[in-house]
Enzyme design. Structure first.
Site, PDB file in Angstrom:
ATOM      1  NE  ARG A  68     -27.201  39.626  10.820  1.00  0.00           N
ATOM      2  CZ  ARG A  68     -26.701  39.413  11.838  1.00  0.00           C
ATOM      3  NH1 ARG A  68     -27.089  39.316  12.759  1.00  0.00           N
ATOM      4  NH2 ARG A  68     -25.544  38.836  11.712  1.00  0.00           N
ATOM      5  CG  HIS A  69     -26.661  38.387   5.851  1.00  0.00           C
ATOM      6  ND1 HIS A  69     -26.373  37.484   6.907  1.00  0.00           N
ATOM      7  CD2 HIS A  69     -26.119  39.265   6.317  1.00  0.00           C
ATOM      8  CE1 HIS A  69     -25.743  38.312   7.365  1.00  0.00           C
ATOM      9  NE2 HIS A  69     -25.416  39.451   7.929  1.00  0.00           N
ATOM     10  CG  ASP A 345     -24.898  42.827  11.704  1.00  0.00           C
ATOM     11  OD1 ASP A 345     -24.200  42.798  10.826  1.00  0.00           O
ATOM     12  OD2 ASP A 345     -23.798  42.458  13.667  1.00  0.00           O
TER      13      ASP A 345
END
Ligand SMILES: *[C@@H]1O[C@H](CO)[C@@H](O)[C@H](O)[C@H]1NC(C)=O
Ligand SMILES: *[C@@H]1O[C@H](CO)[C@@H](O)[C@H](O)[C@H]1NC(C)=O
Ligand SMILES: *[C@@H]1O[C@H](CO)[C@@H](O)[C@H](O)[C@H]1NC(C)=O
Ligand SMILES: *[C@@H]1O[C@H](CO)[C@@H](O)[C@H](O)[C@H]1NC(C)=O
Ligand SMILES: *[C@@H]1O[C@H](CO)[C@@H](O)[C@H](O)[C@H]1NC(C)=O
Length: 458
Positions: A68-69, A345
C-alpha cells in the site's frame, strides 16, 4: 505506552501539563496502548512481528510484494468532513477546557491526497528492508520488477521504495518503475473496474458512530459552547489527529523517536481511539473485505497475476487484468525473482479476501470483539505490505522427508496461518503450504470469481 504519553505531552509545551487531566490516556487494563496504532487504516506502518526467516533447509526462490502507498494527506471528501468539525470548534464563543485553547491561533495546514514525508520515508525503509532480506536473490540481470497504479501517491511510494532498495545496495542495483497502470483502464492494483461495486460500508460505520459518538460529541460541545458539533464531526476530528500527526513528521525523522502528535489527539481518550479504529475495521470489512458485496472479486486479477509468476506461466484471467500489458514480457515478465507492486488499501484488502487471509465472521456494528484478528491498525496501515515467498526445501522433519516446494505469506511481517491449504499451525514450518496445495486453494481466482465478476456489469 510511555513513548506515546511522553510524546503527547511533550509536543505541546505551550499547554501546561498541570492544566490537563491526564485521564485521557490512562488505562490500567491496556498498558501497551500506543496511540499511533489505534488509527486503523490511518496508522503509520509498523512491523507487527519480527520477520522470521524460512525454516532450515529452505531457500527462497521467488518473492512477490504487494504494497500500500505510504502515509498521505486526507482526500477531498475527508478534508470536508475534517474542516466541518474544525470550523465549528473555531466558531465557539469560548473554550471551557484548555485543551482547545490552541484553536485560538490554529490554521489548518494540510494538503490533499499526496504522500507526506513520513509516507515517503517508510516506503524508502521498506525498500531497504527488501534489499537486506533478499539480496542473495539479486543479480545484475535479475533485479526487482516494479509496477504501480497510476495515482501520484502510489507512484511516489514505489519510487521511494526503489530508492531505498538502491541505497541499501550501495547503488549497485536501482530497479526502475517499469509499469504504471492507468487507473482509467483495467488495473489489477485498483478496484476501479467494477461499475456495480458500491462501497457499502457507510451504513455499518454510521451504526457504530451512533454507539460511540454521542458522549464525545456532548463532551466537546460542553468544552466549546455554541460549536454544535454532531457525531460526523467527531469522526472527522479523530481522523484529523491521525492525518495531522503523520503530516507533521519532518524529513529526516528518526524512526525510533516519538511522533509529533497533533494537538487534536489529547481531545480524546484511549477508549475513544479504540472505537475509532473499530470504525476503520468496519469500513474495510464491509467494502472490499469479507462483508462487502463484490469486494472479493476485486482481488482476483492480482491473484491470477501472482499465480502466473509463481508458476512461470502466462496469466489466465478474465477480470481486471489488462491483457495487452500481461501478455508482453516487457510489461509482465515471468523470469524475475522479485516482483513489487504498489497499490491502495481497498484493492490490497480485496487481495487478502480473494486469497482467504483473515477469515472473520460478520463484525457487529454495536459491539467490537476485542480479540478479533480483523484489526486494520495491524493489517492495513499506511505502507502495509503482503509478501508471498516461494520456497524450495530440502529437509527432513522428525524422520520424514519434506523436501518440496512451498509458499508462505507474511502481512506486515506476520506469517499467515494458511489453514486453507493445510499449513502447520506451530513450529518452524508454521504457515508453509505445499506449493500445489496452495495453487489448488486458489480456485476462486482461477475461476474468475465463480460468477461474481459478471455481477460487476449486471
Ligand atoms: C528474462 O527474459 C528476457 C527476455 O527473454 C531476457 O532479456 C532477460 O535477460 C531474462 N531475465 C532473466 C533474469 O532471466
Ligand atoms: C519520495 O516521495 C516524495 C513525496 O511524495 C517525493 O517528493 C520524492 O520525489 C520521492 N522520491 C523519489 C526518489 O521519487
Ligand atoms: C555498502 O557499503 C558499506 C560501507 O562501505 C558496507 O559495509 C556494506 O557491506 C555495503 N553493502 C553492500 C550491499 O554492498
Ligand atoms: C491496456 O494497456 C495498454 C498499454 O498501457 C493501454 O494502452 C490500454 O489503454 C490498456 N487498456 C485497458 C482496457 O486498460
Ligand atoms: C478489460 O477488462 C474487460 C472486463 O473484464 C475485458 O472484457 C477486456 O478485454 C479487458 N481489456 C484488456 C485490454 O485487457
Amino acid at each position: 505506552m510511555v513513548r506515546a504519553f511522553a510524546a503527547l505531552w511533550a509536543a505541546f509545551s505551550s499547554v501546561s501539563i498541570s492544566n490537563l487531566v491526564p485521564w485521557a490516556f490512562v488505562s490500567p487494563a491496556h498498558d501497551t496502548f500506543e496511540l499511533e496504532k489505534s488509527w486503523g487504516v490511518y496508522s503509520p506502518f509498523h512491523a507487527v512481528e519480527e520477520y522470521i526467516p524460512p525454516p532450515a533447509g529452505c531457500q527462497i526462490s521467488q518473492v512477490n510484494i504487494i504494497h500500500r502507498h505510504g502515509a498521505r494527506f486526507p482526500s477531498e471528501s475527508q478534508t470536508e468532513d475534517i474542516l466541518s468539525g474544525v470550523n465549528k470548534l473555531q466558531s465557539a464563543e469560548r473554550y471551557t477546557d484548555s485543551r482547545l485553547d490552541f484553536l485560538n491561533t490554529f490554521v489548518y495546514p494540510l494538503g490533499e491526497n499526496l504522500l507526506v514525508p513520513l509516507g515517503a520515508m517508510q516506503s524508502f525503509e521498506s525498500g531497504e528492508t527488501a534489499f537486506h532480506r533478499y539480496s542473495s536473490l539479486v543479480t545484475p540481470d535479475d533485479i526487482p520488477f516494479v509496477r504501480a497504479s497510476s495515482m501520484s501517491r502510489v507512484v511516489e511510494t514505489s519510487k521511494n521504495w526503489t530508492a531505498g532498495f538502491a541505497a541499501a545496495s550501495n547503488h549497485s542495483y536501482y530497479p526502475p518503475l517499469s509499469v504504471i497502470i492507468s487507473e482509467e483502464g483495467n488495473d489489477t492494483l485498483q478496484d476501479n473496474n467494477c461499475p456495480t461495486l458500491v462501497p457499502s460500508s457507510h451504513k455499518e460505520m454510521t451504526q457504530w458512530l451512533d454507539v460511540y459518538g454521542p458522549p464525545i460529541t456532548a463532551r466537546l460541545n460542553s468544552w466549546a459552547p455554541g460549536a454544535n458539533l454532531d457525531n460526523k464531526d467527531i469522526h472527522g476530528l479523530l481522523m484529523l489527529c491521525a492525518f495531522h500527526t503523520v503530516a507533521s513528521v519532518p524529513y529526516g525523522y528518526d524512526p525510533g523517536s516519538p511522533l509529533p502528535f497533533s494537538p487534536f489527539c489529547p481531545l480524546f481518550t484511549q477508549a475513544e481511539f479504540e472505537s475509532f479504529a473499530y470504525s476503520s475495521d468496519l469500513d474495510r470489512y464491509y467494502s472490499t473485505g469479507p462483508g462487502g458485496h463484490l469486494g472479493r472479486v476485486q482481488g482476483v486479477g492480482y491473484t491470477n497475476e501472482l499465480l502466473a509468476r509463481l508458476t512461470a506461466s502466462p496469466v489466465v484471467d478474465h477480470t481486471s487484468t489488462n491483457t495487452t500489458l500481461d501478455s508482453d514480457p516487457d510489461t509482465f515478465p515471468l523470469n524475475r525473482t522479485i516482483y513489487a507492486d504498489f497499490t491502495h488499501d481497498a484493492p490490497l484488502m480485496a487481495v487478502f479476501n480473494t486469497l482467504g487471509l483473515f477469515p472473520t465472521p460478520k463484525l457487529n456494528t454495536r459491539q467490537p470483539k476485542s480479540n478479533r484478528i480483523w484489526q486494520t491498525s495491524n493489517i492495513m496501515t499506511f505502507s502495509s505490505r503482503m509478501v508471498v515467498e516461494k520456497l524450495v526445501c530440502d529437509a527432513t522433519v522428525r524422520g520424514r522427508d519434506v523436501s518440496d516446494t512451498y509458499v508462505r505469506i507474511m502481512v506486515n511481517e506476520v506469517v499467515q496461518p494458511l489453514a486453507f491449504c493445510g499449513a502447520q499451525k506451530n513450529g518452524p514450518w508454521r504457515g508453509l503450504c505445499q506449493f500445489d496445495a496452495f495453487l489448488e486453494s486458489q480456485a476462486y481466482a482461477r475461476h474468475d470469481g465463480n460468477g461474481d465478476w459478471e455481477k460487476c456489469f449486471a
